[in-house]
Write a protein that holds these residues in place. Structure first.
Motif, PDB file in Angstrom:
ATOM      1  N   ALA A 178     -48.104   4.246 -10.424  1.00 37.16           N
ATOM      2  CA  ALA A 178     -48.940   3.557  -9.443  1.00 37.16           C
ATOM      3  C   ALA A 178     -50.383   3.513  -9.947  1.00 37.16           C
ATOM      4  CB  ALA A 178     -48.868   4.312  -8.123  1.00 37.16           C
TER       5      ALA A 178
ATOM      6  N   CYS B 223     -52.989   4.777  -8.840  1.00 36.94           N
ATOM      7  CA  CYS B 223     -53.697   6.069  -8.801  1.00 36.94           C
ATOM      8  C   CYS B 223     -52.949   7.147  -9.596  1.00 36.94           C
ATOM      9  CB  CYS B 223     -53.892   6.505  -7.355  1.00 36.94           C
ATOM     10  SG  CYS B 223     -52.339   6.711  -6.475  1.00 36.94           S
TER      11      CYS B 223
ATOM     12  N   PHE C  76     -50.805   9.445  -9.556  1.00 38.52           N
ATOM     13  CA  PHE C  76     -50.007  10.448  -8.868  1.00 38.52           C
ATOM     14  C   PHE C  76     -50.260  10.360  -7.360  1.00 38.52           C
ATOM     15  CE2 PHE C  76     -51.095  12.134 -13.039  1.00 38.52           C
ATOM     16  CZ  PHE C  76     -49.846  12.457 -13.544  1.00 38.52           C
ATOM     17  N   ALA C  77     -49.188  10.536  -6.576  1.00 46.32           N
ATOM     18  CA  ALA C  77     -49.367  10.593  -5.123  1.00 46.32           C
ATOM     19  C   ALA C  77     -50.223  11.810  -4.775  1.00 46.32           C
ATOM     20  CB  ALA C  77     -48.007  10.674  -4.437  1.00 46.32           C
ATOM     21  N   VAL C  78     -49.911  12.898  -5.413  1.00 49.80           N
ATOM     22  CA  VAL C  78     -50.666  14.141  -5.214  1.00 49.80           C
ATOM     23  C   VAL C  78     -51.014  14.655  -6.602  1.00 49.80           C
ATOM     24  CG1 VAL C  78     -50.572  16.490  -4.333  1.00 49.80           C
ATOM     25  CG2 VAL C  78     -49.373  14.658  -3.138  1.00 49.80           C
ATOM     26  N   LEU C  79     -52.281  15.014  -6.801  1.00 53.96           N
ATOM     27  CA  LEU C  79     -52.650  15.499  -8.136  1.00 53.96           C
ATOM     28  C   LEU C  79     -51.876  16.788  -8.443  1.00 53.96           C
ATOM     29  CD1 LEU C  79     -56.478  14.869  -8.410  1.00 53.96           C
ATOM     30  CD2 LEU C  79     -54.622  13.658  -9.517  1.00 53.96           C
TER      31      LEU C  79
END
Lengths: 283, 561
Positions: free
Chosen positions: B531, B533, B535-538
């Motif tokens: 995506a 960004c 990662f959805a969560v770092l």
């Protein structure tokens, strides 16, 4: 970019796209291109550069522009079909194919070289006796490495005794024999399975082959006088005897097996089991 | 799968709508500051110039295939070898490696983007415009005979050949100015990579837990900051000579042609390591995954890379033994050249150590890595030979040097790059490259490579100088040149298979999934393609193989590191 950001539920802030970097790059390229074409191109490039710089500054000052992008769904946890883990066994024995932990002392090479030299000399003199009826013939031939003119003299000269030639030949023979013996002492432990095959047969045959192929260029006169069958036989005689003498000597351990700390001279408790046991023994 | 897949297909049925989608797409890519898109643009740009440089190489080889050939004129031949060398080094090898670094480094260290995204875009466009400016010289070069002409002074551009007396018009200026422009991009990318790797790593990723790819790109970027500047300085000096009647390289006015050589090779030799170190990084990531073992000797691999980076900057004058340096200078550069082989050898042993006892999978990425290992070893050995001054006095500027250099660039760098393409293409596009086509590509290209560059050593040993337009028959060179040219045909076939595979697999390839190779570094923890960004969560890591820890919670790496 905010390096402390770890979790965002409603979206992620990313730097906003902007055209100003490409405008600045285009302008700078035009400035350069004007050097190759005409000043007007450089002037146009300067305008682009100015616009690019101003636009870029306004992108980041007073605050960097961002855009919110939707946070992607959290991916499924990483899994593998290869669930079995195999651990490679580390052998307890130290594998040392090339650097032995036990070697022959220097004296073994000396003794082997001297013994081999006797065997080689005996075979060479036997050859002289059988082919020319004189034991001095191979000795004088060997000394011709130093006294090259000897090869131009009649064969009667080569079959007769000459003290100087004997001295030179003996010196050459002994020095070379001892050096090769030392080499055997170093090399044979690296080939522990069949040392005599290597040192007594393969090594001399390879050496003889090398000489056979090159001596004609290096010293054609000497090459004409050598009987290569006897030459190979004397080389093998040397190799077998020297090898046998060397391998019968007692080996000594090298420092290779010691831990690095010992080799580096560090005082570290517990690195030598023997010493620890000695210390723990009751007084 | 992410909604970020490349918006090329599916443009709608109406022509107007299709045009609008194309324009929107073009605009989106033009203004992007996303490291992944910029990485892909670097790679696409480099692939285009790979074809251009390949065509130039083919023209050179056809001209040299037989004695007394006149396939092209001597003037065109000079332009071809100049443009081939310049293109392949500055507009193929460097951009493609920057592309992979741009794409992979933030993903592998768990970051959302590069440290300076706008500088990243600026750097790409400077590189791109630099290349276009160089090729504009074919139209606007204003050469000796009035027509437009490309540079023809060789990619070293030695003085005094570049002086106005010997290089009329602006063809040499195009070479200077275009490399100066692309140099701005190179410095920008190097600064960006250093800052990103040092300051953007995710939680838990200490320097000792960083992927080798990031480590090696850090060393490469640091080297670039030291080595591009002498080249830039020399180019400015050359411009002063040519535009303002300066005398830096004018021997008649107190200047020195040798100064240019020093400046160029202070850049030029480390540049080889700038190109090969990222390839070491690819191999260091791929070999463990396809051997199913962690990399052997991680700390030593890092130390060896740093050592290569340091020592390689003190070897440059081994390109200059024939100019008549003192015996002390010769001895110094011989010793440093031999010394740089030590850490390089350590790396080769460590890759072999990684494979030793592993469960090796012979997929195309691994096959290209194995080709790289063997060929880079040979290239290193001939490099050691040429690093010895007396040997170089005999064979310097011969085809032996050309063969050695291409063994490094093609046998080493290009093979590692192909491995990287096969390995990371699924992450970049979400589709697998076709395995069978990949193996055809490997074998056909391997045969072509060895036909061309193995046999190219022989005319060099027989005394054939580099850069000659043609040669007399009866010197024993003809048969080897013919074989080398036949090898080029195989290489072209291999490249065509590769390009077909890239395009075909993009539309028809098997869907890759997030982690098709069952790998261990962070880029495989996100979707394919990732995506915007990343990662959805770092992520947070505890070892060098964070995905191994997740996949094997009963036996994680952090227990042992």
């Amino acid at each position: 970019m905010d390096p402390n950001e770890t979790r965002l539920t409603d979206g992620v802030r990313l730097p906003a796209p902007t055209a100003w970097p490409v405008v600045l790059a285009f302008g700078l390229t035009l400035v350069f291109a004007g050097l190759l074409t005409t000043a007007a191109v450089s002037l146009l490039g300067a305008v682009f550069c100015l616009a690019g710089c101003v636009g870029w500054f306004r992108q980041v000052l007073p605050h960097e522009r961002h855009e919110m992008v939707p946070a992607p769904p959290v991916p499924a946890p990483a899994v593998t079909s290869r669930t079995e883990v195999e651990r490679i066994e580390i052998a307890r024995e130290i594998h040392r194919a090339r650097i032995p932990i036990e070697i022959y002392p220097v004296a073994a090479g000396l003794k082997g070289g001297l013994a081999g030299s006797v065997a080689m000399a005996a075979l060479a003199m036997l050859y002289g006796l059988l082919s020319r009826g004189s034991v001095w013939y191979p000795i004088n031939l060997l000394s011709s490495i130093v006294f090259a003119d000897a090869l131009h003299l009649p064969e009667t000269y080569l079959t007769s005794f000459h003290a100087v030639l004997l001295l030179v030949a003996a010196l050459l023979h002994l020095v070379t024999s001892v050096l090769v013996g030392l080499l055997y002492g170093v090399m044979l432990p690296m080939f522990p399975r069949r040392p005599i095959l290597l040192g007594g047969l393969i090594g001399p045959v390879l050496w003889s082959g090398l000489l056979y192929a090159t001596l004609g260029f290096i010293n054609p006169l000497l090459n004409q006088r050598i009987d290569w069958r006897w030459f190979v036989a004397s080389q093998i005689g040397y190799g077998v005897v020297a090898g046998l003498v060397v391998v019968r000597q007692q080996r000594v351990r090298t420092r290779q097996f010691m831990p690095f700390a010992v080799l580096a001279g560090l005082e570290v408790p517990g690195i030598l089991e023997g010493k620890e046991e000695e210390r723990s023994e009751p007084q | 799968m992410s909604s970020e897949s490349m918006p090329i297909a599916g443009a709608g049925n109406l022509p107007g709508a299709a045009r609008r989608v194309w324009l929107e797409t073009l605009h989106e890519w033009l203004i992007t500051v996303d490291h992944k898109k910029l990485g892909l643009m670097y790679i696409g740009y480099a692939l285009f110039f790979l074809v251009v440089g390949g065509i130039e190489a083919t023209i050179i080889r056809i001209q040299l295939a037989v004695p007394h050939a006149h396939f092209v004129s001597p003037e065109v031949f000079n332009r071809m070898f100049t443009m081939h060398g310049t293109t392949m080094i500055f507009f193929v090898a460097m951009p493609v490696l920057f592309g992979f670094a741009n794409y992979l480094v933030p993903l592998m260290i768990g970051a959302r983007d590069m440290a300076f995204p706008r500088l990243n875009a600026f750097s790409f466009w400077m590189t791109a415009f630099g290349g276009l400016l160089l090729y504009f010289s074919f139209l606007g070069g204003d050469g000796l005979y009035g027509a437009g002409s490309a540079p023809d002074v060789g990619w070293w551009a030695y003085a005094p050949l570049t002086s106005k007396a010997f290089s009329r018009g602006h063809s040499t200026d195009y070479w200077t100015v275009s490399l100066l422009a692309s140099g701005f991009g190179t410095i920008g990318t190097a600064v960006n990579l250093v800052a990103t790797i040092l300051s953007m790593r995710c939680r838990g990723m200490t320097l000792g837990k960083m992927p080798l790819l990031a480590w090696l790109n850090l060393v490469m970027s640091g080297m670039l900051l030291f080595t591009i500047t002498p080249l830039t300085a020399a180019q400015i000096m050359l411009m002063v000579d040519r535009y303002l009647d300066g005398h830096f390289f004018d021997t008649h006015a107190g200047g020195s042609a040798a100064i240019w050589m020093h400046f160029f090779w202070i850049f030029g030799h480390p540049e080889v390591y700038v190109l090969i170190i990222p390839c070491f990084a690819f191999v260091s990531e791929i070999v463990p995954v396809f051997s199913r073992k962690p990399i052997f000797g991680y700390p030593v691999m890092v130390a060896a890379t740093v050592a290569i980076g340091g020592v390689s900057m003190s070897v440059w004058a081994h390109h200059m033994y024939t100019i008549g340096m003192t015996s002390y200078e010769n001895a110094f550069f011989v010793l440093t050249t031999l010394a740089v082989g030590v850490p390089t050898g350590i790396k080769i042993f460590n890759w072999l150590g990684t494979m030793w006892g592993g469960k090796i999978r012979y997929a195309p990425p691994m096959m290209f890595c194995l080709g790289f290992l063997f060929q880079f070893l040979i290239a290193g050995l001939t490099g050691i030979m040429l690093g010895s001054a007396p040997f170089d006095w005999q064979l310097g500027n011969s085809y032996f040097v050309v063969a050695h250099f291409h063994y490094v660039i093609v046998g080493g760098i290009l093979f590692a790059l192909f491995a990287a393409f096969y390995y990371w293409y699924p992450k970049m596009t979400g589709r697998m490259l076709n395995d069978t086509l990949g193996k055809w590509h490997f074998w056909v290209f391997l045969i072509g490579f060895h036909l061309t560059f193995d046999f190219m050593h022989i005319p060099g040993l027989l005394g054939m100088p580099r850069r000659i337009y043609t040669y007399e028959p009866g010197r024993g060179w003809a048969i080897w040149n013919m074989i080398a040219t036949i090898g080029v045909a195989f290489q072209i076939a291999g490249i065509l298979i590769f390009v077909f595979n890239l395009v075909h697999s993009y539309f028809r390839g098997r869907v890759a999934g997030d982690d098709p190779w069952d790998a261990w570094t962070l880029e495989w923890a996100t979707s394919s393609p990732p995506a915007a960004c990343n990662f959805a969560v770092l992520p947070e890591v505890r070892s060098r193989r964070p995905l191994w820890d997740l996949k094997h919670p009963e036996d994680p790496d952090w227990k042992y590191e």
